[in-house]
Design a protein around this motif. Structure first.
Motif, PDB file in Angstrom:
ATOM      1  N   ARG A 119       0.820  -1.209   0.000  1.00 14.85           N
ATOM      2  CA  ARG A 119       0.000   0.000   0.000  1.00 14.85           C
ATOM      3  C   ARG A 119       0.854   1.260   0.000  1.00 14.85           C
ATOM      4  O   ARG A 119       0.431   2.298  -0.497  1.00 14.85           O
ATOM      5  N   GLU A 120       2.069   1.151   0.597  1.00 13.72           N
ATOM      6  CA  GLU A 120       2.924   2.327   0.628  1.00 13.72           C
ATOM      7  C   GLU A 120       4.370   1.935   0.879  1.00 13.72           C
ATOM      8  O   GLU A 120       4.661   0.839   1.333  1.00 13.72           O
ATOM      9  N   GLN A 121       5.240   2.903   0.543  1.00 15.98           N
ATOM     10  CA  GLN A 121       6.670   2.769   0.802  1.00 15.98           C
ATOM     11  C   GLN A 121       7.171   4.122   1.273  1.00 15.98           C
ATOM     12  O   GLN A 121       6.702   5.163   0.804  1.00 15.98           O
ATOM     13  N   THR A 122       8.157   4.081   2.160  1.00 13.04           N
ATOM     14  CA  THR A 122       8.700   5.319   2.714  1.00 13.04           C
ATOM     15  C   THR A 122      10.208   5.327   2.595  1.00 13.04           C
ATOM     16  O   THR A 122      10.867   4.296   2.775  1.00 13.04           O
ATOM     17  N   SER A 123      10.731   6.527   2.293  1.00 13.09           N
ATOM     18  CA  SER A 123      12.177   6.725   2.301  1.00 13.09           C
ATOM     19  C   SER A 123      12.431   8.155   2.743  1.00 13.09           C
ATOM     20  O   SER A 123      12.180   9.099   1.997  1.00 13.09           O
ATOM     21  N   GLY A 124      12.913   8.304   3.962  1.00  8.86           N
ATOM     22  CA  GLY A 124      13.176   9.646   4.483  1.00  8.86           C
ATOM     23  C   GLY A 124      11.929  10.503   4.493  1.00  8.86           C
ATOM     24  O   GLY A 124      10.912  10.149   5.074  1.00  8.86           O
ATOM     25  N   ARG A 125      11.990  11.665   3.800  1.00  8.44           N
ATOM     26  CA  ARG A 125      10.843  12.576   3.747  1.00  8.44           C
ATOM     27  C   ARG A 125       9.832  12.204   2.665  1.00  8.44           C
ATOM     28  O   ARG A 125       8.848  12.919   2.466  1.00  8.44           O
ATOM     29  N   LEU A 126      10.068  11.113   1.978  1.00  4.28           N
ATOM     30  CA  LEU A 126       9.193  10.702   0.887  1.00  4.28           C
ATOM     31  C   LEU A 126       8.324   9.524   1.316  1.00  4.28           C
ATOM     32  O   LEU A 126       8.801   8.599   1.970  1.00  4.28           O
ATOM     33  N   ASN A 127       7.056   9.599   0.915  1.00  5.41           N
ATOM     34  CA  ASN A 127       6.145   8.484   1.149  1.00  5.41           C
ATOM     35  C   ASN A 127       5.302   8.301  -0.096  1.00  5.41           C
ATOM     36  O   ASN A 127       4.660   9.244  -0.562  1.00  5.41           O
ATOM     37  N   ALA A 128       5.325   7.106  -0.653  1.00  4.52           N
ATOM     38  CA  ALA A 128       4.520   6.818  -1.834  1.00  4.52           C
ATOM     39  C   ALA A 128       3.427   5.833  -1.456  1.00  4.52           C
ATOM     40  O   ALA A 128       3.680   4.856  -0.747  1.00  4.52           O
ATOM     41  N   SER A 129       2.223   6.093  -1.939  1.00 11.69           N
ATOM     42  CA  SER A 129       1.102   5.190  -1.692  1.00 11.69           C
ATOM     43  C   SER A 129       0.588   4.639  -3.017  1.00 11.69           C
ATOM     44  O   SER A 129       0.806   5.226  -4.075  1.00 11.69           O
ATOM     45  N   LEU A 130      -0.090   3.515  -2.926  1.00 10.36           N
ATOM     46  CA  LEU A 130      -0.637   2.865  -4.117  1.00 10.36           C
ATOM     47  C   LEU A 130      -2.034   2.358  -3.825  1.00 10.36           C
ATOM     48  O   LEU A 130      -2.253   1.655  -2.832  1.00 10.36           O
ATOM     49  N   ASP A 131      -2.979   2.737  -4.691  1.00 14.59           N
ATOM     50  CA  ASP A 131      -4.336   2.204  -4.631  1.00 14.59           C
ATOM     51  C   ASP A 131      -4.632   1.613  -6.006  1.00 14.59           C
ATOM     52  O   ASP A 131      -5.042   2.325  -6.932  1.00 14.59           O
ATOM     53  N   LYS A 132      -4.404   0.311  -6.113  1.00 12.11           N
ATOM     54  CA  LYS A 132      -4.555  -0.342  -7.424  1.00 12.11           C
ATOM     55  C   LYS A 132      -5.963  -0.261  -7.940  1.00 12.11           C
ATOM     56  O   LYS A 132      -6.202  -0.024  -9.127  1.00 12.11           O
ATOM     57  N   SER A 133      -6.930  -0.447  -7.057  1.00 11.07           N
ATOM     58  CA  SER A 133      -8.324  -0.530  -7.511  1.00 11.07           C
ATOM     59  C   SER A 133      -8.790   0.764  -8.152  1.00 11.07           C
ATOM     60  O   SER A 133      -9.581   0.752  -9.096  1.00 11.07           O
ATOM     61  N   SER A 134      -8.285   1.881  -7.647  1.00 12.27           N
ATOM     62  CA  SER A 134      -8.677   3.166  -8.230  1.00 12.27           C
ATOM     63  C   SER A 134      -7.675   3.660  -9.253  1.00 12.27           C
ATOM     64  O   SER A 134      -7.878   4.711  -9.871  1.00 12.27           O
ATOM     65  N   GLY A 135      -6.585   2.933  -9.452  1.00 10.69           N
ATOM     66  CA  GLY A 135      -5.587   3.310 -10.442  1.00 10.69           C
ATOM     67  C   GLY A 135      -4.836   4.575 -10.075  1.00 10.69           C
ATOM     68  O   GLY A 135      -4.599   5.428 -10.943  1.00 10.69           O
ATOM     69  N   ARG A 136      -4.459   4.694  -8.791  1.00 11.80           N
ATOM     70  CA  ARG A 136      -3.796   5.918  -8.358  1.00 11.80           C
ATOM     71  C   ARG A 136      -2.603   5.645  -7.458  1.00 11.80           C
ATOM     72  O   ARG A 136      -2.597   4.691  -6.685  1.00 11.80           O
ATOM     73  N   SER A 137      -1.637   6.532  -7.567  1.00 16.69           N
ATOM     74  CA  SER A 137      -0.515   6.567  -6.640  1.00 16.69           C
ATOM     75  C   SER A 137      -0.232   8.020  -6.299  1.00 16.69           C
ATOM     76  O   SER A 137      -0.441   8.912  -7.134  1.00 16.69           O
ATOM     77  N   THR A 138       0.239   8.257  -5.093  1.00 15.74           N
ATOM     78  CA  THR A 138       0.653   9.596  -4.702  1.00 15.74           C
ATOM     79  C   THR A 138       2.057   9.540  -4.120  1.00 15.74           C
ATOM     80  O   THR A 138       2.460   8.544  -3.518  1.00 15.74           O
ATOM     81  N   LEU A 139       2.793  10.607  -4.355  1.00 20.25           N
ATOM     82  CA  LEU A 139       4.103  10.787  -3.732  1.00 20.25           C
ATOM     83  C   LEU A 139       4.000  11.995  -2.812  1.00 20.25           C
ATOM     84  O   LEU A 139       3.743  13.105  -3.266  1.00 20.25           O
ATOM     85  N   TYR A 140       4.175  11.746  -1.531  1.00 19.98           N
ATOM     86  CA  TYR A 140       4.094  12.787  -0.515  1.00 19.98           C
ATOM     87  C   TYR A 140       5.517  13.201  -0.151  1.00 19.98           C
ATOM     88  O   TYR A 140       6.351  12.355   0.161  1.00 19.98           O
ATOM     89  N   ILE A 141       5.776  14.508  -0.220  1.00 23.03           N
ATOM     90  CA  ILE A 141       7.079  15.041   0.174  1.00 23.03           C
ATOM     91  C   ILE A 141       6.856  15.940   1.386  1.00 23.03           C
ATOM     92  O   ILE A 141       6.110  16.938   1.307  1.00 23.03           O
ATOM     93  N   ALA A 142       7.487  15.587   2.484  1.00 23.14           N
ATOM     94  CA  ALA A 142       7.333  16.365   3.705  1.00 23.14           C
ATOM     95  C   ALA A 142       8.400  17.451   3.802  1.00 23.14           C
ATOM     96  O   ALA A 142       9.539  17.257   3.364  1.00 23.14           O
ATOM     97  N   ALA A 143       8.003  18.578   4.345  1.00 22.16           N
ATOM     98  CA  ALA A 143       8.952  19.676   4.624  1.00 22.16           C
ATOM     99  C   ALA A 143       9.851  19.946   3.430  1.00 22.16           C
ATOM    100  O   ALA A 143      11.084  19.787   3.488  1.00 22.16           O
ATOM    101  N   SER A 144       9.259  20.361   2.330  1.00 14.08           N
ATOM    102  CA  SER A 144       9.994  20.508   1.062  1.00 14.08           C
ATOM    103  C   SER A 144      11.168  21.489   1.205  1.00 14.08           C
ATOM    104  O   SER A 144      11.136  22.445   1.979  1.00 14.08           O
TER     105      SER A 144
END
Lengths: 113, 112
Positions: free
Chosen positions: A55-80
């Motif tokens: 459902r998600e992966q994290t590396s440092g300030r980055l977090n990526a999520s995956l929702d296969k059923s809705s065909g979406r992914s987001t990349l969250y960047i904290a404290a840019s």
């Protein structure tokens, strides 16, 4: 045929903001999804890879999520930070396509001081 | 660290010339790829190879050929360069199927 879309094409935020980049794909039969970073005139650097079972992966300030059923992914960047300024691309590996990736056209991010 | 090296960063060629783009990886990866990247079109796969002397067409193989005589080296050949082949060319490699692809720095080719 798999199609990958990234909206917006460009984004400008002030330093310190948290932000979300979006990626959508048309065929939910994916094997994995990768997020890459590309600096101007350079090659791509892999940031995160999410397997279809995750459902998600994290590396440092980055977090990526995956929702296969809705065909979406987001990349969250904290404290840019200004150093985060680059183009971010997502790429999907569909099942049954050997090692082929289908890329989105990217979101160009600028983080201002 | 994985290193994918492309022989040239910038290349200028004339229409009709035969052009060779070279790519070398140092991680014993089975898979190697050639993409081109154009504004508004993103990265498009030209050819890929999953073993020595093996190749598969990607989405836009027309006007290109490839050669993989050794595992570490994958060459892209433009038999007769045309102006519409002016682009950024990116090489990548990966191990196994579906794993992370590692990219070279790219070759910006201009065909005049």
């Amino acid at each position: 045929k798999q199609e990958v879309t990234q909206i917006p094409a460009a984004l400008s935020v002030p330093e310190g903001e948290n932000l979300v980049l979006n990626c959508s794909f048309t065929d939910s039969a994916i094997y994995n999804l990768q997020w890459f970073r590309q600096d101007p005139g350079k090659g791509l650097t892999s940031l995160l890879l999410i397997q279809s079972s995750q459902r998600e992966q994290t590396s440092g300030r980055l977090n990526a999520s995956l929702d296969k059923s809705s065909g979406r992914s987001t990349l969250y960047i904290a404290a840019s930070q200004p150093g985060d300024s680059a183009t971010y691309l997502c790429a999907v590996k569909s099942t049954g396509t050997a090692s082929k990736l289908t890329f989105g056209t990217g979101t160009r991010l600028q983080v201002t001081l | 660290d994985v290193k994918v090296t492309q022989s040239s960063r910038y290349l200028v060629k004339r229409t009709g010339e035969k052009v060779f783009l070279e790519c070398v990886q140092d991680m014993d990866h089975e898979n190697m790829f050639w993409y081109r990247q154009d504004p508004g079109l993103g990265l498009r796969l030209i050819y890929f190879s999953y073993d020595v002397k093996m190749k598969e067409k990607g989405d836009i193989p027309e006007g290109y050929s490839v050669s993989r005589e050794k595992k570490e080296r994958f060459s892209l050949i433009l038999e007769s360069a045309s102006t519409n082949q002016t682009s950024m060319y990116l090489c990548a490699s990966s191990s196994g199927g579906g794993n992370i692809q590692y990219f070279g720095a790219g070759t910006r080719l201009s065909v005049l």
